[in-house]
Design a protein around this motif. Sequence first.
Motif, PDB file in Angstrom:
ATOM      1  N   ASP A 105       6.728   2.941   8.423  1.00 35.31           N
ATOM      2  CA  ASP A 105       5.049   2.766   7.208  1.00 35.31           C
ATOM      3  C   ASP A 105       6.318   3.336   6.293  1.00 35.31           C
ATOM      4  N   ALA A 109       4.984  -0.722   2.464  1.00 33.36           N
ATOM      5  CA  ALA A 109       4.945  -1.896   3.168  1.00 33.36           C
ATOM      6  C   ALA A 109       3.570  -2.457   3.323  1.00 33.36           C
ATOM      7  N   ASP A 110       2.692  -1.978   3.013  1.00 34.60           N
ATOM      8  CA  ASP A 110       1.241  -2.775   2.318  1.00 34.60           C
ATOM      9  C   ASP A 110       1.776  -4.198   2.096  1.00 34.60           C
ATOM     10  N   LEU A 168       1.892  -3.462  11.393  1.00 31.03           N
ATOM     11  CA  LEU A 168       1.440  -2.736   9.731  1.00 31.03           C
ATOM     12  C   LEU A 168       0.517  -2.123  10.592  1.00 31.03           C
ATOM     13  N   ALA A 171       0.461   1.176  12.148  1.00 30.55           N
ATOM     14  CA  ALA A 171       1.541   2.265  11.597  1.00 30.55           C
ATOM     15  C   ALA A 171       0.749   2.796  10.972  1.00 30.55           C
ATOM     16  N   GLY A 172       0.282   2.261   9.889  1.00 29.91           N
ATOM     17  CA  GLY A 172      -0.417   3.264   8.608  1.00 29.91           C
ATOM     18  C   GLY A 172      -1.650   3.351   8.327  1.00 29.91           C
ATOM     19  N   ARG A 175      -2.110   6.895   7.183  1.00 27.88           N
ATOM     20  CA  ARG A 175      -2.246   7.153   5.513  1.00 27.88           C
ATOM     21  C   ARG A 175      -2.725   6.182   4.720  1.00 27.88           C
ATOM     22  N   ARG A 176      -3.053   4.943   4.839  1.00 29.21           N
ATOM     23  CA  ARG A 176      -4.204   3.996   4.686  1.00 29.21           C
ATOM     24  C   ARG A 176      -6.275   4.740   4.843  1.00 29.21           C
TER      25      ARG A 176
END
Length: 649
Positions: A105, A109-110, A168, A171-172, A175-176
């Motif tokens: 991540d 990456a987003d 994705l 994985a994030g 954090r997101r």
Amino acid sequence: MRLAEYPDDIAFATAIGILPAGPVRPREEPHIPPRLMAEARLFRRLGLSKTLISTMLVRANRHGTTLEAELLASGVLTEDTYYEALAEILHLPFLRQLDPAHVEDLPGADSQLVEPSIIRVRHPARPPITAIVPSADRIEAFGERLDLSPMLRTMLAATTPSALRTALWQAGRVRRLRETVDRLFTSLPEASARITFWGRQGFYTGTILTALIALAITEPVIASRLLHIVLTLLFLAAFLIRFLALLAKRKEQQSRALSIPPAGPRPVYSVFVALYREAAVVPQLIETLDRLAWPAACLDIKLICEADDDATLSALAAMRLGRQYEIVAVPPGHPRTKPKALSYALGAARGTYLVIYDAEDRVDPLQLEESWRTFEAAPPGIACLQAPLVITNARESWLSALFAFEYAGLFRVLLPRLAAARLPMPLGGTSNHFRTRVLQDVGGWDPYNVTEDADLGMRLYRLGYRCGTIERPTYEEAPTTASAWLGQRTRWFKGWLQTWLVLMRRPSRLARDMGLWPCFVFQVLIGGLILSSLAHPLLIVYVGMIAWQLFGQSAHVAGPFELTLVAMDIVNIFGSYAIFVALGRAGMTPEERRATGRRWALTPVYWLLMSLAAWRAVRELRNNPFFWNKTAHRPAQTTLRAGAIMETG
């Protein structure tokens, strides 16, 4: 979308000169862009027929997309089969799925959620590799580069866009979620409802309340008169704004019909639907979204669910969803609200424009078309368009009938007039169409505001943007029981209180940002609605007491001042009832008026229920400010035929 959706593609292309008469041969077509011809050569190599490729070339040329996108959207090719074939052409390993635990991540990456193309995958026992999403228009050049540098093949693997996005998202997710909850509070802290009373606002509020209580104790007559005058003026201002909107409605000409859509590229349109405990309406929702008159290759539909809502996720998994759909699972976290779910997915929106719908909505298929054309004709400062919401179950109960009056007056009379006058517009909770970039720039939805629609409409206005309206409707069914209605309306009043408190952090700055007249309209529409709803029973009691004194005792107990106030109260109360009904009837079709019947006579009871909801909201704002009182939904009990609302249940 099915291959037979446009059965006249070849004839249409021949008629307008895209393809020549006679057998269709993509290699001989001079008007097809070179990028599409390169794709056509690849798909002939993969064994697709010339007729199929020619049909999809016409669609791609018409929509401004790629041949690859049209073939995948049509369902002729499955994503796994297609990308595995590209991997074989490139002599790369193919990864059907990616383990989120092995996905890095990384910062930025987003962006791969919008245009998935590359992702870094680590492995505990092997060197890391880079997973790529090959594309038809670049595969020849990329293959040549791999042939020149064979070692690259040991560091690369091919995958699908869906596999990359799914990994994705997972994985994030932590954090997101943190970024989603904190984004608005960090970038525009005074615009967030995370703190109910901000800074000095709490001190001033407490001081004013203390002074009013002291005045009420020491000078009760003066205090009651001051309160009475303020309430009377607010009622009168709200009445006049609605009366002017009614007059403007009566002067309008008949709505213009939407002309046949012109041939030409369509932008990608994002459609967001937040679902929570909505398994019962999932089939109806998918049926509605499948009917949208917009190219499937240009749709980005995100069905946003809570990760622990197993019933809704299972219902979606049982549906056959096209490639335009993506299910986004929001990890559990505080606050659990619709705006938090929407904001969680906002950074992944692929569309130039974005619309939000509720799970129970039934949408006019041409609504996206009208919105796009209106945006294209409007100045860039028009950031949002509100579609009208139409209640279809007015016959079911007296509450749904009065709800239908309310929505007809608001969405088909008042809001269009506010938009025409370039005044602040409290948006509805669904069918808001946005310019995606503007929505992202202003911070998106406030995760802590339980009427995120009204808050966002006011924030857009304060930041210099304006909202408009369109005519293609969204159909909904109103709550039919008092408990469901009260729960929903309590949440609305709590959110309006949050919105008013947020904007009133610094009243002088608000007046400068909005302008004096728009600021006054905001105070009447939001602040006046809250205060008048809270005080409505008090005015009725006051008028009743004065009437009893006048007719039950002697006339000298009321002086000229009291009589003037009573006269204004009577005008305000009964005038407000009358304008409520008149606005509703002005916005309704004859069929809708027949459905509501004479239940408009229960308007006073409806307003008393609104007062109860307002008082409940005040208590809830103190005890549980971010609680989202979920309204239960069911499949629609009505059908829509040729514009008429027909009962089925």
